[in-house]
Design a protein around this motif. Structure first.
Motif, PDB file in Angstrom:
ATOM      1  N   MET A   1      16.009   8.678   5.075  1.00  0.00           N
ATOM      2  CA  MET A   1      14.932   9.267   4.289  1.00  0.00           C
ATOM      3  C   MET A   1      13.597   8.707   4.776  1.00  0.00           C
ATOM      4  SD  MET A   1      14.583   9.436   0.177  1.00  0.00           S
ATOM      5  CE  MET A   1      13.573   8.048  -0.266  1.00  0.00           C
ATOM      6  N   ALA A   2      12.641   9.573   5.025  1.00  0.00           N
ATOM      7  CA  ALA A   2      11.336   9.158   5.538  1.00  0.00           C
ATOM      8  C   ALA A   2      10.516   8.503   4.435  1.00  0.00           C
ATOM      9  CB  ALA A   2      10.603  10.366   6.098  1.00  0.00           C
ATOM     10  N   TRP A   3       9.749   7.520   4.841  1.00  0.00           N
ATOM     11  CA  TRP A   3       8.871   6.825   3.909  1.00  0.00           C
ATOM     12  C   TRP A   3       7.659   7.699   3.616  1.00  0.00           C
ATOM     13  CZ3 TRP A   3       9.620   2.626   1.059  1.00  0.00           C
ATOM     14  CH2 TRP A   3       8.519   2.051   0.429  1.00  0.00           C
ATOM     15  N   ASP A   4       7.307   7.861   2.351  1.00  0.00           N
ATOM     16  CA  ASP A   4       6.169   8.677   1.947  1.00  0.00           C
ATOM     17  C   ASP A   4       4.913   7.812   1.955  1.00  0.00           C
ATOM     18  OD1 ASP A   4       4.293  10.335   0.798  1.00  0.00           O
ATOM     19  OD2 ASP A   4       5.646  11.088  -0.758  1.00  0.00           O
ATOM     20  N   THR A   5       4.253   7.768   3.095  1.00  0.00           N
ATOM     21  CA  THR A   5       3.083   6.915   3.277  1.00  0.00           C
ATOM     22  C   THR A   5       1.946   7.303   2.342  1.00  0.00           C
ATOM     23  OG1 THR A   5       3.688   6.603   5.592  1.00  0.00           O
ATOM     24  CG2 THR A   5       1.427   6.075   4.981  1.00  0.00           C
ATOM     25  N   ASP A   6       1.675   8.584   2.204  1.00  0.00           N
ATOM     26  CA  ASP A   6       0.572   9.026   1.345  1.00  0.00           C
ATOM     27  C   ASP A   6       0.805   8.631  -0.110  1.00  0.00           C
ATOM     28  OD1 ASP A   6      -0.804  10.113   3.468  1.00  0.00           O
ATOM     29  OD2 ASP A   6      -0.012  12.137   3.165  1.00  0.00           O
ATOM     30  N   ARG A   7       2.027   8.806  -0.575  1.00  0.00           N
ATOM     31  CA  ARG A   7       2.358   8.425  -1.950  1.00  0.00           C
ATOM     32  C   ARG A   7       2.194   6.926  -2.143  1.00  0.00           C
ATOM     33  NH1 ARG A   7       6.750   6.431  -4.681  1.00  0.00           N
ATOM     34  NH2 ARG A   7       6.940   7.073  -6.864  1.00  0.00           N
TER      35      ARG A   7
ATOM     36  N   ALA B   1       2.326  -1.361  -8.301  1.00  0.00           N
ATOM     37  CA  ALA B   1       2.578  -0.138  -7.524  1.00  0.00           C
ATOM     38  C   ALA B   1       4.057   0.042  -7.211  1.00  0.00           C
ATOM     39  CB  ALA B   1       1.779  -0.178  -6.224  1.00  0.00           C
ATOM     40  N   GLY B   2       4.854  -1.015  -7.427  1.00  0.00           N
ATOM     41  CA  GLY B   2       6.271  -0.951  -7.093  1.00  0.00           C
ATOM     42  C   GLY B   2       6.505  -0.939  -5.595  1.00  0.00           C
ATOM     43  N   VAL B   3       5.656  -1.672  -4.867  1.00  0.00           N
ATOM     44  CA  VAL B   3       5.674  -1.649  -3.409  1.00  0.00           C
ATOM     45  C   VAL B   3       5.634  -3.092  -2.903  1.00  0.00           C
ATOM     46  CG1 VAL B   3       4.355  -0.931  -1.375  1.00  0.00           C
ATOM     47  CG2 VAL B   3       4.476   0.574  -3.344  1.00  0.00           C
ATOM     48  N   ASN B   4       6.246  -3.331  -1.774  1.00  0.00           N
ATOM     49  CA  ASN B   4       6.165  -4.645  -1.133  1.00  0.00           C
ATOM     50  C   ASN B   4       4.715  -4.916  -0.736  1.00  0.00           C
ATOM     51  OD1 ASN B   4       6.104  -6.567   1.123  1.00  0.00           O
ATOM     52  ND2 ASN B   4       8.339  -6.493   0.978  1.00  0.00           N
ATOM     53  N   LYS B   5       4.242  -6.145  -0.976  1.00  0.00           N
ATOM     54  CA  LYS B   5       2.836  -6.423  -0.706  1.00  0.00           C
ATOM     55  C   LYS B   5       2.478  -6.341   0.778  1.00  0.00           C
ATOM     56  CE  LYS B   5       2.844 -11.492  -0.650  1.00  0.00           C
ATOM     57  NZ  LYS B   5       2.324 -12.682  -1.320  1.00  0.00           N
ATOM     58  N   GLU B   6       3.466  -6.392   1.633  1.00  0.00           N
ATOM     59  CA  GLU B   6       3.183  -6.238   3.068  1.00  0.00           C
ATOM     60  C   GLU B   6       2.607  -4.855   3.370  1.00  0.00           C
ATOM     61  OE1 GLU B   6       3.160  -8.740   5.183  1.00  0.00           O
ATOM     62  OE2 GLU B   6       3.750  -9.942   3.448  1.00  0.00           O
ATOM     63  N   ARG B   7       2.940  -3.880   2.524  1.00  0.00           N
ATOM     64  CA  ARG B   7       2.379  -2.533   2.715  1.00  0.00           C
ATOM     65  C   ARG B   7       0.861  -2.552   2.529  1.00  0.00           C
ATOM     66  NH1 ARG B   7       5.997   0.733   5.281  1.00  0.00           N
ATOM     67  NH2 ARG B   7       8.008   0.517   4.283  1.00  0.00           N
ATOM     68  N   ILE B   8       0.343  -3.396   1.640  1.00  0.00           N
ATOM     69  CA  ILE B   8      -1.102  -3.501   1.439  1.00  0.00           C
ATOM     70  C   ILE B   8      -1.770  -3.903   2.746  1.00  0.00           C
ATOM     71  CG2 ILE B   8      -2.944  -4.787   0.277  1.00  0.00           C
ATOM     72  CD1 ILE B   8      -1.082  -4.939  -2.182  1.00  0.00           C
ATOM     73  N   TYR B   9      -1.236  -4.943   3.362  1.00  0.00           N
ATOM     74  CA  TYR B   9      -1.816  -5.427   4.620  1.00  0.00           C
ATOM     75  C   TYR B   9      -1.649  -4.395   5.736  1.00  0.00           C
ATOM     76  CZ  TYR B   9      -1.783  -9.769   2.000  1.00  0.00           C
ATOM     77  OH  TYR B   9      -1.983 -10.717   1.027  1.00  0.00           O
ATOM     78  N   GLN B  10      -0.526  -3.702   5.710  1.00  0.00           N
ATOM     79  CA  GLN B  10      -0.263  -2.689   6.736  1.00  0.00           C
ATOM     80  C   GLN B  10      -1.236  -1.516   6.628  1.00  0.00           C
ATOM     81  OE1 GLN B  10       3.696  -1.043   6.470  1.00  0.00           O
ATOM     82  NE2 GLN B  10       3.358   0.393   8.152  1.00  0.00           N
ATOM     83  N   TYR B  11      -1.486  -1.043   5.398  1.00  0.00           N
ATOM     84  CA  TYR B  11      -2.304   0.150   5.205  1.00  0.00           C
ATOM     85  C   TYR B  11      -3.794  -0.140   5.046  1.00  0.00           C
ATOM     86  CZ  TYR B  11       2.163   2.484   4.231  1.00  0.00           C
ATOM     87  OH  TYR B  11       3.436   2.978   4.308  1.00  0.00           O
ATOM     88  N   PHE B  12      -4.127  -1.287   4.474  1.00  0.00           N
ATOM     89  CA  PHE B  12      -5.527  -1.553   4.133  1.00  0.00           C
ATOM     90  C   PHE B  12      -6.100  -2.811   4.788  1.00  0.00           C
ATOM     91  CE2 PHE B  12      -3.688   0.824   0.583  1.00  0.00           C
ATOM     92  CZ  PHE B  12      -4.539   1.914   0.551  1.00  0.00           C
TER      93      PHE B  12
END
Length: 198
Positions: free
Chosen positions: A1-7, A37-48
């Motif tokens: 299943m693809a990760w929904d980056t925009d969401r 957000a229910g997301v791993n905090k590494e996503r914050i650094y990855q996206y922002f």
């Protein structure tokens, strides 16, 4: 299943908006934002990237949504008073923008995200005052717009000061709105007289 980056980005921006509104840039915690957000905090650094860049993204996102939601309609001092009342209503219903701009001013000093776009928007706001009250100087129009914004933005940012000075009666919101509208009407009429348009 693809990760929904925009969401994921949307969820992070929503959680970060709430966090920054409450705690400011310095007090906000990346782990709380990620958890909300229910997301791993590494996503914050990855996206922002860093936390301050996430703050910038939040401010830019909110500004893009609300920058033109309330506009001056009509002409004359009454149009400016009406605008002040509607801007007060908007900020009373949703204090997000005033709170973020308050934190930005306190914690970022002279730095503002998207300076060219925001400068253009501010210039447009001053132009709208001049259109509503032809003959008003640019400096006077800017001062009037700044007065309106300061009056309306103070309500959600300084609620306890308002409560200490004026109490917390159920009619307080209506009374404060009326005071702002009357203040702006008086100031606009004064400018109109000076410009010879009243």
């Amino acid at each position: 299943m693809a990760w929904d980056t925009d969401r994921t980005k949307r969820l992070l921006l929503e959680a970060a908006t709430a966090e920054f509104c409450q705690f400011g840039l310095a007090g906000a915690r990346v782990d709380r934002i990620a958890a909300a957000a229910g997301v791993n905090k590494e996503r914050i650094y990855q996206y922002f990237g860093k936390k301050d860049l996430l703050f910038d993204a939040v401010v830019a996102d909110i500004l893009s949504k609300v920058v033109d939601e309330v506009r001056i309609e009509g002409s004359g001092p009454e149009a400016l008073a009406d605008y002040a009342g509607r801007l007060f209503d908007h900020h009373h219903e949703d204090a997000t923008l005033p709170r973020l701009l308050f934190w930005e001013g306190l914690e970022r000093g002279g730095y503002v995200v998207n300076r060219p776009d925001r400068a253009a928007n501010c210039s447009n706001k001053v132009d709208s005052v001049i259109r509503a009250m032809p003959g008003t100087s640019r400096e006077d129009a800017a001062d009037l717009m700044l007065t309106i914004i300061a009056l309306c933005d103070a309500w959600p940012v300084l609620p306890e000061l308002d409560g200490l000075m004026a109490g917390k009666e159920p009619s307080r919101v209506e009374r404060r709105r009326k005071a702002i509208v009357m203040t702006v009407l008086s100031a606009a009429r004064g400018l109109a007289q000076e410009a010879g348009i009243a």
